[in-house]
Scaffold this motif. Structure first.
Motif, short mmCIF file in Angstrom:
data_model
loop_
_atom_site.label_atom_id
_atom_site.label_comp_id
_atom_site.label_asym_id
_atom_site.label_seq_id
_atom_site.Cartn_x
_atom_site.Cartn_y
_atom_site.Cartn_z
N PHE A 1 0.75 -1.19 -0.01
CA PHE A 1 -0.10 -0.08 0.17
C PHE A 1 0.72 1.18 -0.19
O PHE A 1 2.07 1.39 0.55
CB PHE A 1 -0.94 0.10 1.21
CG PHE A 1 -1.78 -1.24 1.35
CD1 PHE A 1 -1.46 -2.26 2.11
CD2 PHE A 1 -3.20 -1.15 0.76
CE1 PHE A 1 -2.35 -3.44 2.04
CE2 PHE A 1 -3.96 -2.19 0.84
CZ PHE A 1 -3.58 -3.50 1.51
N TYR B 1 0.72 5.41 0.83
CA TYR B 1 0.15 6.42 1.49
C TYR B 1 0.78 7.66 1.43
O TYR B 1 2.08 7.90 1.15
CB TYR B 1 0.12 6.11 3.08
CG TYR B 1 -0.74 4.80 3.42
CD1 TYR B 1 0.00 3.70 3.50
CD2 TYR B 1 -2.02 5.00 3.79
CE1 TYR B 1 -0.76 2.45 3.78
CE2 TYR B 1 -2.84 3.81 4.34
CZ TYR B 1 -2.20 2.54 4.24
OH TYR B 1 -2.86 1.41 4.62
N GLN C 1 1.02 11.60 3.62
CA GLN C 1 0.90 12.26 4.69
C GLN C 1 1.07 13.60 4.69
O GLN C 1 2.30 13.90 4.47
CB GLN C 1 1.37 11.47 5.77
CG GLN C 1 0.83 11.78 7.30
CD GLN C 1 1.66 11.19 8.22
OE1 GLN C 1 2.76 10.69 8.40
NE2 GLN C 1 0.78 11.28 9.43
N SER D 1 -3.61 12.88 8.96
CA SER D 1 -3.17 11.35 8.98
C SER D 1 -2.76 10.57 7.69
O SER D 1 -2.75 11.85 6.68
CB SER D 1 -4.59 10.64 9.43
OG SER D 1 -4.60 9.31 9.73
N LEU D 2 -2.78 9.21 7.65
CA LEU D 2 -2.28 8.96 6.34
C LEU D 2 -3.32 8.88 5.43
O LEU D 2 -4.64 8.28 5.82
CB LEU D 2 -1.85 7.41 6.67
CG LEU D 2 -0.24 7.07 7.00
CD1 LEU D 2 -0.23 7.86 8.56
CD2 LEU D 2 0.16 5.73 7.10
N LEU E 1 -4.58 6.63 2.06
CA LEU E 1 -4.44 5.53 1.25
C LEU E 1 -4.37 6.32 -0.26
O LEU E 1 -5.44 6.98 -0.71
CB LEU E 1 -5.45 4.63 1.17
CG LEU E 1 -5.14 3.44 0.47
CD1 LEU E 1 -3.72 2.75 0.79
CD2 LEU E 1 -6.06 2.32 0.74
N PHE F 1 4.99 13.48 2.51
CA PHE F 1 5.59 12.33 3.21
C PHE F 1 5.02 11.22 2.65
O PHE F 1 3.70 11.11 2.64
CB PHE F 1 5.48 12.57 4.59
CG PHE F 1 6.48 11.28 5.26
CD1 PHE F 1 5.79 10.59 6.61
CD2 PHE F 1 7.79 11.52 5.13
CE1 PHE F 1 6.41 9.75 7.04
CE2 PHE F 1 8.59 10.30 5.88
CZ PHE F 1 7.75 9.61 6.80
N ILE G 1 4.54 6.94 2.43
CA ILE G 1 4.88 5.80 3.05
C ILE G 1 4.16 4.62 2.44
O ILE G 1 2.89 4.69 2.00
CB ILE G 1 4.29 6.20 4.62
CG1 ILE G 1 4.45 7.23 5.37
CG2 ILE G 1 4.61 5.09 5.38
CD1 ILE G 1 4.00 7.44 6.53
#
Lengths: 112, 119
Positions: free
Chosen positions: B34, B36, B38, B43-44, B46, B91, B93
């Motif tokens: 996955f 993500y 940010q 919050s993250l 998707l 950011f 992730i």
């Protein structure tokens, strides 16, 4: 659409205090609820909860899930400055691929 | 425990450049990873689900031609931000979870993230 609501969004406590973080959720075909801790980098895994009423513990952290009322609590006892972080709650449904929906996070600041 | 490695950890580049970010599962095979995004103090979010050997599944509002995902092996997924612009600074992730063991689902583990800054 899956919904995850965390409260409080932020709080400041003194070292030694106890912190209780809340996460409520709405998800179709609930599979699990997860708690993560995020400091400066990516989230680190804390707990995965799938059953109601069974407390999970790791040192000063503990968590429990209530599938009837659709919420979870993360407790931190005897807080330390190293507990300062964002605590993220996420839920997973039976979509077949482990997809997670995250809440906005609880920002915790522990002051000496 | 399960380890997910992400590289690079920080990228600064000029507007118009394409940037590739790698996500590797180091001690397990991941058919699904996955990605993500940010933003600061949020919050993250998707972006997409990366599927080994097939096309990625993108979330609503995420441009698939802008964020190219390739999952060519069971341990590697890449995200390429094409023709990056300052608004793509964020950011990023990745995450993956080990296969179910003993009938139990495994939690997702995250890479350390990539901080992308477009000038």
């Amino acid at each position: 659409e899956d919904k995850v609501v965390q409260s409080p969004l932020s709080l400041v406590v003194h070292e030694g205090d106890t912190v209780t973080l809340n996460c409520s959720y709405e998800v179709t075909n609930f599979r699990s609820l997860l708690w993560y801790k995020q400091e400066k980098k990516a989230p680190t895994f804390l707990f995965m909860l799938t059953s109601s009423g069974i407390e999970k513990k790791s040192g000063r952290l503990s968590s429990i899930l209530d599938k009837k009322e659709l919420f979870s609590i993360l407790n931190i006892t005897a807080t330390q400055t190293g507990d300062s972080a964002i605590y993220l709650c996420a839920v997973e449904a039976y979509y077949g691929n482990n997809r997670l929906a995250f809440g906005k996070g609880n920002q915790v600041v522990v002051i000496p | 425990g399960a380890v997910v490695s992400q590289h690079p950890s920080w990228v600064i580049c000029k507007s118009g450049t394409s940037v590739k970010i790698e996500c590797r599962s180091l001690d397990f095979q991941a058919t699904t990873m996955f990605w993500y995004r940010q933003f600061p103090k949020q919050s993250l979010m998707l972006m997409a689900t990366s599927n080994e050997g097939s096309k990625a599944t993108y979330e609503q509002g995420v441009e698939k031609d802008k964020f190219l995902i390739n999952h060519a092996s069971l341990t590697l997924s890449t995200l390429t931000v094409t023709s990056a612009h300052p608004e793509d600074s964020s950011f990023y992730i990745c995450s993956a979870s080990p296969p179910r063991g003993g009938g139990y689902n495994q939690p997702q583990h995250f890479g350390d993230g990539t901080r992308l800054s477009i000038l």
